[in-house]
Write a protein that holds these residues in place. Structure first.
Motif, PDB file in Angstrom:
ATOM      1  N   ARG A  45       1.154  -0.799  -0.507  1.00  0.00           N
ATOM      2  CA  ARG A  45      -0.065  -0.155   0.182  1.00  0.00           C
ATOM      3  C   ARG A  45       0.826   0.966   0.678  1.00  0.00           C
ATOM      4  N   SER A  48       1.636   7.440   1.919  1.00  0.00           N
ATOM      5  CA  SER A  48       0.791   8.513   2.107  1.00  0.00           C
ATOM      6  C   SER A  48       0.296   8.320   0.714  1.00  0.00           C
ATOM      7  N   ASP A  49      -0.703   9.449   0.621  1.00  0.00           N
ATOM      8  CA  ASP A  49      -1.091  10.303  -0.644  1.00  0.00           C
ATOM      9  C   ASP A  49      -0.463  10.168  -2.016  1.00  0.00           C
ATOM     10  N   THR A 173      -7.975   3.283  -4.471  1.00  0.00           N
ATOM     11  CA  THR A 173      -8.290   3.130  -3.086  1.00  0.00           C
ATOM     12  C   THR A 173      -8.246   1.499  -3.034  1.00  0.00           C
ATOM     13  N   GLY A 176      -4.604   1.708  -1.186  1.00  0.00           N
ATOM     14  CA  GLY A 176      -4.627   2.680   0.163  1.00  0.00           C
ATOM     15  C   GLY A 176      -5.067   3.889   0.201  1.00  0.00           C
ATOM     16  N   VAL A 177      -4.862   5.352  -0.966  1.00  0.00           N
ATOM     17  CA  VAL A 177      -5.101   6.020  -1.819  1.00  0.00           C
ATOM     18  C   VAL A 177      -6.229   6.707  -0.505  1.00  0.00           C
ATOM     19  N   ALA A 178      -6.061   7.642   0.081  1.00  0.00           N
ATOM     20  CA  ALA A 178      -7.816   8.165   0.795  1.00  0.00           C
ATOM     21  C   ALA A 178      -8.367   8.921  -0.533  1.00  0.00           C
ATOM     22  N   VAL A 179      -9.247   8.529  -0.924  1.00  0.00           N
ATOM     23  CA  VAL A 179      -9.803   9.289  -2.075  1.00  0.00           C
ATOM     24  C   VAL A 179     -11.237  10.258  -1.844  1.00  0.00           C
ATOM     25  N   ASP A 180     -11.055  11.727  -1.973  1.00  0.00           N
ATOM     26  CA  ASP A 180     -11.716  13.012  -1.586  1.00  0.00           C
ATOM     27  C   ASP A 180     -13.373  12.422  -1.820  1.00  0.00           C
ATOM     28  N   ASP A 181     -14.504  13.343  -0.884  1.00  0.00           N
ATOM     29  CA  ASP A 181     -16.113  12.436  -0.805  1.00  0.00           C
ATOM     30  C   ASP A 181     -16.484  13.311  -1.980  1.00  0.00           C
TER      31      ASP A 181
END
Length: 321
Positions: A45, A48-49, A173, A176-181
């Protein structure tokens, strides 16, 4: 020498840096293709982004991974990413090279392929690796074209062509990348339910609700037609036989005029009337010289000497008798 790869094969890389070029042939109805790269740790993963480098984040904070602008070449279009393998820290265990398309699945993309170049080699040198990327089903909208992974002190490349039907968001995703809402939903999901207008009541039937006052209707004439608003200079008509008449607006007050104080000027002399005859001033009467006193004839004796008689005199000049 170029290594022509097939799906599932791998080969060692004797390079310090890799330039991965994704190329395809555009055509009518074909979607646009974008290249991206993910730097993964030992757990598979991103750390970080920032380890996700693509067209919206074209440069890693370390500067060791970057996305380059697209180019048009005689064979079609290209999109490129670069990674400095020798300078990556030990926390990066794998580098995933991915492709995504917007506007349709990969079955409509023709001649999709991936070539790897040595960043330290000449500009027009032959590629180190060549791989024809063929998706499994053609319904994919994101593909893992291949991955670079550590092997001892060096690096190797594995050809994969594994796909996702959820697009670039689903691929990011997965690692492990945090996808913006605010990102778009994955492909194939049902559209969101329409938002009910705020003016429509949402409580069950029979529940008392607060009434919203309705706007008052515009005044109408005796026949039901709406009347126009009177102008400031409007003169009201005669009463329409008892029907109420609209109220006219009061006349606007006249603007106030500020009186300027009078300016006192000295009388100015007249100027010639540009060729017209000027009035002649009346001549002043000459003052006659003072009259000389009349000559007094020589005195004549009262006895009549000389034959002359004195003129009549006043009492003060009469001889005393």
């Amino acid at each position: 020498m170029t290594h022509v790869m097939v799906k599932g094969s791998n080969t060692p890389l004797d390079v310090t840096g890799v330039r991965a070029v994704l190329h395809w042939t555009p055509g009518p109805g074909a979607p646009d293709v974008d290249a991206s790269v993910l730097l993964l740790g030992p757990d598979g993963r991103v750390r970080s982004d920032a380890d996700f480098v693509f067209y919206n984040e074209p440069r890693h904070p370390s500067g060791l991974a970057r996305h380059l602008p697209k180019k048009r070449v005689p064979e079609g279009l290209t999109d490129t990413v670069e990674v400095d393998l020798a300078a990556l820290d030990a926390g990066v265990d794998r580098v995933v090279i991915a492709a995504s398309c917007d506007g349709g699945p990969f079955r409509t993309v023709r001649d999709l392929g991936l070539t790897l170049y040595d960043t330290a080699g000449p500009q027009h040198a032959a590629p180190v690796v060549s791989f024809e990327v063929v998706p499994d089903t053609g319904a994919e909208t994101a593909l893992i074209c291949g991955e670079l992974y550590r092997k001892g002190a060096g690096w190797k490349f594995r050809a994969l062509a594994q796909g996702y039907a959820s697009g670039l968001v689903g691929l990011a995703t997965q690692y492990g990348v945090a996808v913006d809402d605010g990102e778009p939903a994955a492909t194939g999901q049902a559209p969101a339910a329409p938002v009910r207008p705020a003016s429509v009541p949402t409580t069950p039937l029979g529940t008392p609700q607060a009434r919203i006052p309705e706007p008052e209707p515009a005044p109408t004439s005796a026949y039901g037609y709406p009347l126009q608003a009177p102008t400031p200079a409007h003169v009201p008509a005669q009463p329409a036989y008892g029907y109420p008449q609209p109220m006219s607006a009061p006349p606007a007050a006249p603007p106030q005029v500020h009186q300027q104080p009078p300016v006192h000027q000295q009388p100015q002399p007249g100027y010639p009337a540009y060729g017209y005859p000027q009035p002649v001033a009346a001549a002043q009467p000459a003052v006659p010289p003072p009259l000389a006193p009349p000559a007094v004839p020589p005195a004549v004796s009262a006895n009549g000497d000389g034959g002359f008689a004195l003129p009549p005199q006043g009492p003060q000049f009469q001889p005393q008798r």
